[in-house]
Scaffold this motif. Structure first.
Motif, PDB file in Angstrom:
ATOM      1  N   GLU A 126       3.200   1.800  -6.971  1.00  0.00           N
ATOM      2  CA  GLU A 126       1.893   2.387  -6.687  1.00  0.00           C
ATOM      3  C   GLU A 126       1.688   2.572  -5.192  1.00  0.00           C
ATOM      4  N   ARG A 127       2.109   1.598  -4.395  1.00  0.00           N
ATOM      5  CA  ARG A 127       1.999   1.722  -2.927  1.00  0.00           C
ATOM      6  C   ARG A 127       2.874   2.860  -2.421  1.00  0.00           C
ATOM      7  N   ALA A 128       4.065   3.005  -2.997  1.00  0.00           N
ATOM      8  CA  ALA A 128       4.966   4.078  -2.586  1.00  0.00           C
ATOM      9  C   ALA A 128       4.374   5.444  -2.936  1.00  0.00           C
TER      10      ALA A 128
ATOM     11  N   ARG B 170      -0.281  10.383   0.662  1.00  0.00           N
ATOM     12  CA  ARG B 170      -0.969  10.463   1.955  1.00  0.00           C
ATOM     13  C   ARG B 170      -0.160  11.303   2.943  1.00  0.00           C
ATOM     14  N   TYR B 171       1.144  11.088   2.973  1.00  0.00           N
ATOM     15  CA  TYR B 171       2.010  11.855   3.864  1.00  0.00           C
ATOM     16  C   TYR B 171       1.975  13.341   3.519  1.00  0.00           C
TER      17      TYR B 171
ATOM     18  N   ASP C  68      -2.251   8.503 -13.329  1.00  0.00           N
ATOM     19  CA  ASP C  68      -3.547   7.944 -12.943  1.00  0.00           C
ATOM     20  C   ASP C  68      -3.589   7.644 -11.454  1.00  0.00           C
ATOM     21  N   ALA C  69      -2.550   8.027 -10.725  1.00  0.00           N
ATOM     22  CA  ALA C  69      -2.457   7.694  -9.310  1.00  0.00           C
ATOM     23  C   ALA C  69      -3.508   8.424  -8.472  1.00  0.00           C
ATOM     24  N   VAL C  70      -3.956   9.584  -8.940  1.00  0.00           N
ATOM     25  CA  VAL C  70      -4.883  10.402  -8.164  1.00  0.00           C
ATOM     26  C   VAL C  70      -6.048  10.819  -9.050  1.00  0.00           C
TER      27      VAL C  70
END
Length: 108
Positions: free
Chosen positions: A19-21, A27-28, A60-62
């Motif tokens: 999830e952090r990756a 973001r990048y 569900d990440a975004v």
């Protein structure tokens, strides 16, 4: 039983790492699209925004509102791009997106 707990704990850590990756990559990519937009490279920015709006569609990440915002930015950049065959393709690609009707207006 402690082996199961250790395995579950490891899976949770792995999922948190994933999830952090994903968050960092998102973001990048969104920052890169904004830089292209600010540098008036509208066709490239439109492509990046559209890629972002579709790449995370089934996760569900975004948040879906953020994906719609990216789609709106893709439209804006495609409209602002200089007239060319690639611009026509990008406009066609965006026009065929079924989420287009969900946009209230183009983002500012």
């Amino acid at each position: 039983d402690s082996d199961n707990e250790a395995m579950i704990g490891g899976e949770k850590k792995e999922k948190a790492k994933d999830e952090r990756a994903i968050t960092l990559m998102l973001r990048y990519k969104s920052t890169y699209a904004r830089v292209l937009d600010a540098n008036r490279k509208f066709l490239q920015a439109a492509s990046k925004y559209h890629d972002l709006s579709t790449a995370y569609l089934h996760t569900d990440a975004v948040d879906l509102d953020d994906l719609l915002n990216m789609l709106g930015r893709a439209i804006t950049c495609a409209i602002l791009a200089p007239s060319s065959a690639q611009r026509q393709r990008m406009l066609g690609l965006v026009y065929k997106d079924e989420r287009l009707s969900q946009l209230d207006a183009l983002p500012e």
